[in-house]
Design a protein around this motif. Sequence first.
Motif, PDB file in Angstrom:
ATOM      1  N   ALA A   1      45.784  -6.332  20.979  1.00  0.00           N
ATOM      2  CA  ALA A   1      46.530  -6.879  19.845  1.00  0.00           C
ATOM      3  C   ALA A   1      48.002  -6.500  19.895  1.00  0.00           C
ATOM      4  O   ALA A   1      48.822  -7.116  19.220  1.00  0.00           O
ATOM      5  CB  ALA A   1      45.913  -6.396  18.536  1.00  0.00           C
ATOM      6  N   GLY A   2      48.370  -5.499  20.706  1.00  0.00           N
ATOM      7  CA  GLY A   2      49.766  -5.104  20.823  1.00  0.00           C
ATOM      8  C   GLY A   2      50.550  -5.902  21.848  1.00  0.00           C
ATOM      9  O   GLY A   2      51.737  -5.623  22.062  1.00  0.00           O
ATOM     10  N   PHE A   3      49.927  -6.886  22.498  1.00  0.00           N
ATOM     11  CA  PHE A   3      50.645  -7.703  23.463  1.00  0.00           C
ATOM     12  C   PHE A   3      51.714  -8.536  22.739  1.00  0.00           C
ATOM     13  O   PHE A   3      51.519  -8.975  21.601  1.00  0.00           O
ATOM     14  CB  PHE A   3      49.670  -8.637  24.190  1.00  0.00           C
ATOM     15  CG  PHE A   3      48.944  -8.002  25.344  1.00  0.00           C
ATOM     16  CD1 PHE A   3      48.583  -6.666  25.305  1.00  0.00           C
ATOM     17  CD2 PHE A   3      48.606  -8.737  26.458  1.00  0.00           C
ATOM     18  CE1 PHE A   3      47.907  -6.077  26.365  1.00  0.00           C
ATOM     19  CE2 PHE A   3      47.934  -8.160  27.529  1.00  0.00           C
ATOM     20  CZ  PHE A   3      47.588  -6.823  27.474  1.00  0.00           C
ATOM     21  N   PRO A   4      52.864  -8.791  23.393  1.00  0.00           N
ATOM     22  CA  PRO A   4      53.930  -9.560  22.740  1.00  0.00           C
ATOM     23  C   PRO A   4      53.513 -10.969  22.318  1.00  0.00           C
ATOM     24  O   PRO A   4      53.946 -11.464  21.281  1.00  0.00           O
ATOM     25  CB  PRO A   4      55.033  -9.614  23.808  1.00  0.00           C
ATOM     26  CG  PRO A   4      54.761  -8.432  24.684  1.00  0.00           C
ATOM     27  CD  PRO A   4      53.277  -8.275  24.697  1.00  0.00           C
ATOM     28  N   VAL A   5      52.687 -11.641  23.127  1.00  0.00           N
ATOM     29  CA  VAL A   5      52.250 -13.005  22.812  1.00  0.00           C
ATOM     30  C   VAL A   5      50.730 -13.010  22.728  1.00  0.00           C
ATOM     31  O   VAL A   5      50.041 -12.664  23.706  1.00  0.00           O
ATOM     32  CB  VAL A   5      52.726 -14.010  23.879  1.00  0.00           C
ATOM     33  CG1 VAL A   5      52.180 -15.400  23.575  1.00  0.00           C
ATOM     34  CG2 VAL A   5      54.249 -14.047  23.932  1.00  0.00           C
ATOM     35  N   THR A   6      50.201 -13.348  21.567  1.00  0.00           N
ATOM     36  CA  THR A   6      48.741 -13.425  21.377  1.00  0.00           C
ATOM     37  C   THR A   6      48.406 -14.682  20.593  1.00  0.00           C
ATOM     38  O   THR A   6      49.223 -15.200  19.825  1.00  0.00           O
ATOM     39  CB  THR A   6      48.195 -12.202  20.613  1.00  0.00           C
ATOM     40  OG1 THR A   6      48.795 -12.146  19.320  1.00  0.00           O
ATOM     41  CG2 THR A   6      48.451 -10.915  21.380  1.00  0.00           C
ATOM     42  N   THR A   7      47.192 -15.158  20.791  1.00  0.00           N
ATOM     43  CA  THR A   7      46.657 -16.274  20.013  1.00  0.00           C
ATOM     44  C   THR A   7      45.157 -16.133  19.933  1.00  0.00           C
ATOM     45  O   THR A   7      44.524 -15.604  20.853  1.00  0.00           O
ATOM     46  CB  THR A   7      47.042 -17.635  20.638  1.00  0.00           C
ATOM     47  OG1 THR A   7      46.603 -18.691  19.776  1.00  0.00           O
ATOM     48  CG2 THR A   7      46.395 -17.811  22.001  1.00  0.00           C
ATOM     49  N   THR A   8      44.608 -16.606  18.838  1.00  0.00           N
ATOM     50  CA  THR A   8      43.160 -16.527  18.623  1.00  0.00           C
ATOM     51  C   THR A   8      42.554 -17.908  18.798  1.00  0.00           C
ATOM     52  O   THR A   8      43.005 -18.884  18.178  1.00  0.00           O
ATOM     53  CB  THR A   8      42.835 -15.989  17.220  1.00  0.00           C
ATOM     54  OG1 THR A   8      43.374 -14.668  17.098  1.00  0.00           O
ATOM     55  CG2 THR A   8      41.328 -15.925  17.007  1.00  0.00           C
ATOM     56  N   VAL A   9      41.519 -17.982  19.644  1.00  0.00           N
ATOM     57  CA  VAL A   9      40.816 -19.231  19.912  1.00  0.00           C
ATOM     58  C   VAL A   9      39.449 -19.139  19.263  1.00  0.00           C
ATOM     59  O   VAL A   9      38.669 -18.236  19.565  1.00  0.00           O
ATOM     60  CB  VAL A   9      40.680 -19.476  21.429  1.00  0.00           C
ATOM     61  CG1 VAL A   9      39.891 -20.752  21.685  1.00  0.00           C
ATOM     62  CG2 VAL A   9      42.051 -19.536  22.080  1.00  0.00           C
ATOM     63  N   VAL A  10      39.175 -20.070  18.358  1.00  0.00           N
ATOM     64  CA  VAL A  10      37.860 -20.125  17.706  1.00  0.00           C
ATOM     65  C   VAL A  10      37.005 -21.121  18.461  1.00  0.00           C
ATOM     66  O   VAL A  10      37.407 -22.282  18.656  1.00  0.00           O
ATOM     67  CB  VAL A  10      37.979 -20.536  16.223  1.00  0.00           C
ATOM     68  CG1 VAL A  10      36.613 -20.599  15.568  1.00  0.00           C
ATOM     69  CG2 VAL A  10      38.882 -19.551  15.486  1.00  0.00           C
ATOM     70  N   HIS A  11      35.837 -20.695  18.905  1.00  0.00           N
ATOM     71  CA  HIS A  11      34.945 -21.570  19.671  1.00  0.00           C
ATOM     72  C   HIS A  11      33.594 -21.691  18.981  1.00  0.00           C
ATOM     73  O   HIS A  11      33.189 -20.824  18.202  1.00  0.00           O
ATOM     74  CB  HIS A  11      34.765 -21.047  21.099  1.00  0.00           C
ATOM     75  CG  HIS A  11      34.171 -19.676  21.174  1.00  0.00           C
ATOM     76  ND1 HIS A  11      32.813 -19.441  21.100  1.00  0.00           N
ATOM     77  CD2 HIS A  11      34.750 -18.460  21.306  1.00  0.00           C
ATOM     78  CE1 HIS A  11      32.585 -18.147  21.206  1.00  0.00           C
ATOM     79  NE2 HIS A  11      33.756 -17.525  21.320  1.00  0.00           N
ATOM     80  N   ASP A  12      32.895 -22.765  19.279  1.00  0.00           N
ATOM     81  CA  ASP A  12      31.579 -23.023  18.686  1.00  0.00           C
ATOM     82  C   ASP A  12      30.643 -23.455  19.805  1.00  0.00           C
ATOM     83  O   ASP A  12      30.683 -24.600  20.261  1.00  0.00           O
ATOM     84  CB  ASP A  12      31.667 -24.111  17.615  1.00  0.00           C
ATOM     85  CG  ASP A  12      30.329 -24.331  16.910  1.00  0.00           C
ATOM     86  OD1 ASP A  12      29.419 -23.515  17.136  1.00  0.00           O
ATOM     87  OD2 ASP A  12      30.203 -25.308  16.153  1.00  0.00           O
ATOM     88  N   LEU A  13      29.816 -22.512  20.263  1.00  0.00           N
ATOM     89  CA  LEU A  13      28.837 -22.796  21.311  1.00  0.00           C
ATOM     90  C   LEU A  13      27.477 -23.025  20.651  1.00  0.00           C
ATOM     91  O   LEU A  13      27.053 -22.257  19.801  1.00  0.00           O
ATOM     92  CB  LEU A  13      28.751 -21.628  22.291  1.00  0.00           C
ATOM     93  CG  LEU A  13      29.977 -21.458  23.198  1.00  0.00           C
ATOM     94  CD1 LEU A  13      29.964 -20.090  23.840  1.00  0.00           C
ATOM     95  CD2 LEU A  13      29.972 -22.537  24.262  1.00  0.00           C
ATOM     96  N   CYS A  14      26.794 -24.067  21.061  1.00  0.00           N
ATOM     97  CA  CYS A  14      25.505 -24.396  20.455  1.00  0.00           C
ATOM     98  C   CYS A  14      24.361 -23.594  21.027  1.00  0.00           C
ATOM     99  O   CYS A  14      23.232 -23.694  20.557  1.00  0.00           O
ATOM    100  CB  CYS A  14      25.209 -25.885  20.641  1.00  0.00           C
ATOM    101  SG  CYS A  14      26.441 -26.951  19.840  1.00  0.00           S
ATOM    102  N   GLY A  15      24.604 -22.814  22.067  1.00  0.00           N
ATOM    103  CA  GLY A  15      23.536 -22.050  22.700  1.00  0.00           C
ATOM    104  C   GLY A  15      23.218 -20.801  21.919  1.00  0.00           C
ATOM    105  O   GLY A  15      23.602 -20.620  20.763  1.00  0.00           O
ATOM    106  N   PRO A  16      22.478 -19.860  22.551  1.00  0.00           N
ATOM    107  CA  PRO A  16      22.053 -18.644  21.865  1.00  0.00           C
ATOM    108  C   PRO A  16      23.205 -17.739  21.473  1.00  0.00           C
ATOM    109  O   PRO A  16      23.090 -16.940  20.557  1.00  0.00           O
ATOM    110  CB  PRO A  16      21.139 -17.958  22.905  1.00  0.00           C
ATOM    111  CG  PRO A  16      21.554 -18.529  24.224  1.00  0.00           C
ATOM    112  CD  PRO A  16      21.974 -19.935  23.938  1.00  0.00           C
ATOM    113  N   THR A  17      24.359 -17.864  22.164  1.00  0.00           N
ATOM    114  CA  THR A  17      25.480 -17.001  21.818  1.00  0.00           C
ATOM    115  C   THR A  17      26.099 -17.395  20.484  1.00  0.00           C
ATOM    116  O   THR A  17      26.526 -16.551  19.699  1.00  0.00           O
ATOM    117  CB  THR A  17      26.537 -17.045  22.934  1.00  0.00           C
ATOM    118  OG1 THR A  17      25.935 -16.645  24.155  1.00  0.00           O
ATOM    119  CG2 THR A  17      27.692 -16.118  22.625  1.00  0.00           C
ATOM    120  N   GLY A  18      26.167 -18.696  20.186  1.00  0.00           N
ATOM    121  CA  GLY A  18      26.721 -19.145  18.918  1.00  0.00           C
ATOM    122  C   GLY A  18      28.233 -19.146  18.905  1.00  0.00           C
ATOM    123  O   GLY A  18      28.900 -19.158  19.934  1.00  0.00           O
TER     124      GLY A  18
END
Length: 680
Positions: free
Chosen positions: A566-583
């Motif tokens: 989280a301390g990196f100068p450039v960060t972004t959060t990617v929200v994903h939706d997997l239909c498998g067991p991981t979710g």
Amino acid sequence: MAAAARRRVSALLTDRPATRLTALLAVLAGAVALLLGGAAPASAHAALVSTDPARESVLTGAPRQVSLGFSESVLLSADSVRVLDPDGRRVDGGGARHTGGDARTASVRLRAGLPDGTFTVAWKAVSGDSHPVSGAFTFSVGAPSQTSAALPEQQAGEGAVGVLYDIARYVAYGGYALLIGTGALVVGCWHRGAAVRPVRRLLLGGWAAMLLSTLALLLLRGPYTAGGGLGSAFAPGTVGETLATGPGTALAARLLLLAVAGGFLAVLTGPFTRWTDPAGRRDLARGLGIGGAVLALGLAGTWATVEHASVGIMPWLSVPVDMLHLVAMAVWLGGVAALLTGLYRSTGDGVDVRAVTRFSRLAFAAVVVLVVTGAYQSWRQLGSWEAFATTGYGRLLALKIGLVALLLVGAWLSRGRTARMRAASDAPLPAAGSPEPARPADASVSAGADADAAPDTAEAAGDAGATGSGADAGDTGRVRTEDPVRTEDPVRAAQLARQRAAVAAARVRRERDSDPHRAGLRRSVLAEVAVAAAVLAVTTLLTGTQPGRAEAESTASAADASTALAGFPVTTTVVHDLCGPTGSGTALVGLDPGRAGGNRLGVSLKDLDGRPMDVEELKISFTLPSKDVGPLTADVRRVGLGYWTADRVQLPYAGEWEMDVTLRTSEIDQVTVMRKLRIQ
């Protein structure tokens, strides 16, 4: 068609012992193969929880040493920690050691005058529970750089050596169950069983399986922990190095105990079967029982003292508890397999109602021990209820609990049929350990005949029935006594022998199957044996899977890594939706320094509950549409649970880049998400 199929199944279960035994072994092998085929590779057991320098860190000056911290004690070798400079040359002094005598650490000194650039740390060790662990990470001095350090493609415990080692472990557990369970049934419940040939084969087969698998484990242990090939198993000094370790000493002790067990079997299948004095035979059985119990505990100790029970909290209690658990498992599951063999014998040399009743009591005691010791082990290894659903160890343990519950249902049905068999017997039951004289009223014991005097072949029984004096009037295949001159013809004599054998075999089957309670008990015990094979397979898988507590500590380490990200100068959060067991979940992606040129990339994957999660594959690529550049693929690699990095990502121009993040959890479950990043 259905009727013909039923007849074939019935013939398989009743008519041909050799075919029936082959089919039973095929069913058991199929159950084990099904479990093994779907099993995931064993996870590491000692989790790497800290490093100094930190993973992916950039230092202003060269460190003097590299230190690693683990979640539990590890065994080190001279090259357990190797540090490679950007050109792939070793810059450590060798001789990895524990820091301050703490067995949960490893450190190695570095040479003076290290250049700037990216250094690679490759480590390997043996976890305190005997399983190999390995991995790698990087740190940089001055600034990150390209590196040509080559790491082994095959990690410790993988490849052909890992497969053979796992097979040998399964065989060892199966042999232990057969040896101890069959011995317990014969010594404690069914003395005449020591003279029955198939029972002897079970005893000797279990012993031989343990012996051969232990020798294989001793040869493969060296390359298994070092990540070598099969050829290195026969290299000079490999076995000697293995014997100098705790697991190697345990395997050597197992070989010595098996030598003593060989003498035990020689007495059990020799003098014990010929002992005629009831009091002396009873005393010998008591001595064999005590000696067998000591051997069973000693053999169990060769697992308990070097595997899960030997590390973690309260090893002084967990080791003896694990030994009792293994012995109880073998007495119950191996005894059930031996009991099934006795139930498929004729009533002259098969197991009788008194022996079945005694084993029922012994099995009940074993089940009580299993439940108590298993509950303690589950608490100790899991650490929380959530671990049942969130860890591989917990899911395997839940499967084992379900199989054991199914096995208990089968045992309950068998106990009911045993009670009906006992009620159908006219004579009272003697106390456990007393001699077993023949009783005319008991149809399961030959009148006045000891097991050694009973006919051992169908031909011998057929001679008595084919002469007409002992044959049933209803025998359809009855053979009359032939003229001596005619029987001198070898062809005719062979025909008569086959006919007598067929008549005798039919009589044995009718005698054996005349009791419906005995036939029902055979069916329920057969079902128990099939489930027991699955229980043994899952138990062996559990010994090769990272416990829930250790996985939780590894998860905590990955969470610390994501906090640093989280301390990196450039960060972004990617929200994903997997239909498998991981979710569904999130991927936090960071770039450092976030400027045009070389960048360090880090990715932290978490589920919706904030816990680190894993995926089968992660791909990241960058495209700059304004200059028609890309896609540029980042060479990401997994360095921990839910944590992926790439040492050098070249983004040649400043501008608004499009980043495609692809996550795959199975062959069909995959998702790609695009996010935009501003690079200065």
